[in-house]
Motif scaffolding. Sequence first.
Motif, PDB file in Angstrom:
ATOM      1  N   ARG A  50       0.956 -27.715   5.631  1.00 23.77           N
ATOM      2  CA  ARG A  50      -0.074 -28.300   6.487  1.00 23.77           C
ATOM      3  C   ARG A  50       0.041 -27.728   7.894  1.00 23.77           C
ATOM      4  NH1 ARG A  50       2.325 -31.411  10.153  1.00 23.77           N
ATOM      5  NH2 ARG A  50       4.338 -32.395   9.679  1.00 23.77           N
ATOM      6  N   ARG A  67       3.944 -32.908   2.353  1.00 26.52           N
ATOM      7  CA  ARG A  67       3.286 -31.759   2.974  1.00 26.52           C
ATOM      8  C   ARG A  67       4.158 -31.332   4.144  1.00 26.52           C
ATOM      9  NH1 ARG A  67      -0.928 -35.597   3.168  1.00 26.52           N
ATOM     10  NH2 ARG A  67      -2.325 -35.500   1.365  1.00 26.52           N
ATOM     11  N   PHE A  93      -2.883 -27.530   2.623  1.00 28.00           N
ATOM     12  CA  PHE A  93      -3.747 -28.660   2.959  1.00 28.00           C
ATOM     13  C   PHE A  93      -4.624 -28.194   4.114  1.00 28.00           C
ATOM     14  CE2 PHE A  93      -4.853 -32.344   5.506  1.00 28.00           C
ATOM     15  CZ  PHE A  93      -5.290 -33.250   4.551  1.00 28.00           C
ATOM     16  N   VAL A 222      -3.822 -31.531  -1.518  1.00 28.08           N
ATOM     17  CA  VAL A 222      -4.464 -30.428  -0.779  1.00 28.08           C
ATOM     18  C   VAL A 222      -5.738 -30.869  -0.075  1.00 28.08           C
ATOM     19  CG1 VAL A 222      -3.475 -28.652  -2.276  1.00 28.08           C
ATOM     20  CG2 VAL A 222      -5.764 -29.566  -2.798  1.00 28.08           C
ATOM     21  N   GLY A 223      -6.074 -32.158  -0.198  1.00 30.10           N
ATOM     22  CA  GLY A 223      -7.209 -32.694   0.539  1.00 30.10           C
ATOM     23  C   GLY A 223      -8.573 -32.398  -0.035  1.00 30.10           C
TER      24      GLY A 223
END
Length: 340
Positions: A50, A67, A93, A222-223
């Motif tokens: 991230r 993350r 992410f 990973v969003g």
Amino acid sequence: MKNESSLARTIDQVTGGTRLRRLRQNDWVRRLVRESDVSVNDLIWPIFVREGDGAPEPVASMPGVFRYSVKGCVEAAQRAADLGIPVIALFPFTNPELRDETGSQALNADNLVCRATRAIKDAVPEIGILCDVALDPYTSHGHDGVVREGRILNDESVELLCRQAVVQAQAGCDIIGPSDMMDGRVSCIRAALDGEGLRDTMIMSYAAKYASAFYGPFRDAVGSTGALKGDKRTYQMDMGNAAEAIREAAQDIAEGADMIMVKPGLPYLDILAKLVEEFRMPTFAYQTSGEYSVIMAAAQNGWIDGDKAMFETLRAFKRAGASGVLSYFSPRVAEALQQR
């Protein structure tokens, strides 16, 4: 034989005198004759990267998974190397404001994955790095390719995937992992890498990647959970198909894949075994986020022994013929193996 019962004589007659339980009576003999086992050399550790600094951020749907900042990824890579894990796999992410319709951030040579790759190679050059090639962590719609009028476009997507693979390899990635399931992408990626003088960069193709319910926690990590519009069934494989997996793998191998992969893992052990038998080449399983979270949730509720389930599933992959496994359990397994 003195005091031999009639029942024992009967059992010896029907078994031919072979008592298979003799080889199970002690721990040492069970270990001695074990056909398949897990070693640290079988492990690939998927890591989420991230933006920003600070402490690792927990992934809510994946207990024990985090993350990491770029600096945190370097520390995780050093931990992997210290444990003897050969390879880490990086997944980004991506902040929502950097996502767009074509996933252009995937082509940025200074994106998260590329920065993390360079930092890791500078600090821990002995660790192998596998990078995912797909657009879904970067697209506003959450798909692995370019979308036009509701259709995922194959050839236009492959063109972008080739460029993504090149920037990752130039950053220091050792293994390119195309997970997108577009037709012809392995051949085009190989040509793109070779054209840039990156002939030593390997390709581990997600040859048989199924449209699965076991990817949910990964999308959280990973969003892309909220971003995904629709589903991926027009390019990921149908769960009812086995012969098609052989065709997919054969095509990727012919196009230049150095290694192949089956994803998910445990629900598709039959596919893994078929591909190993058919092609006799390095074949890997991805123990997906959903498989991991199922075990962790049950263990946290006291319903199963998490450590035993962890090793049992990994041994199942090895028994089916896997050369190795991508697993979020990797550091935990490696630590347990060190303590033996």
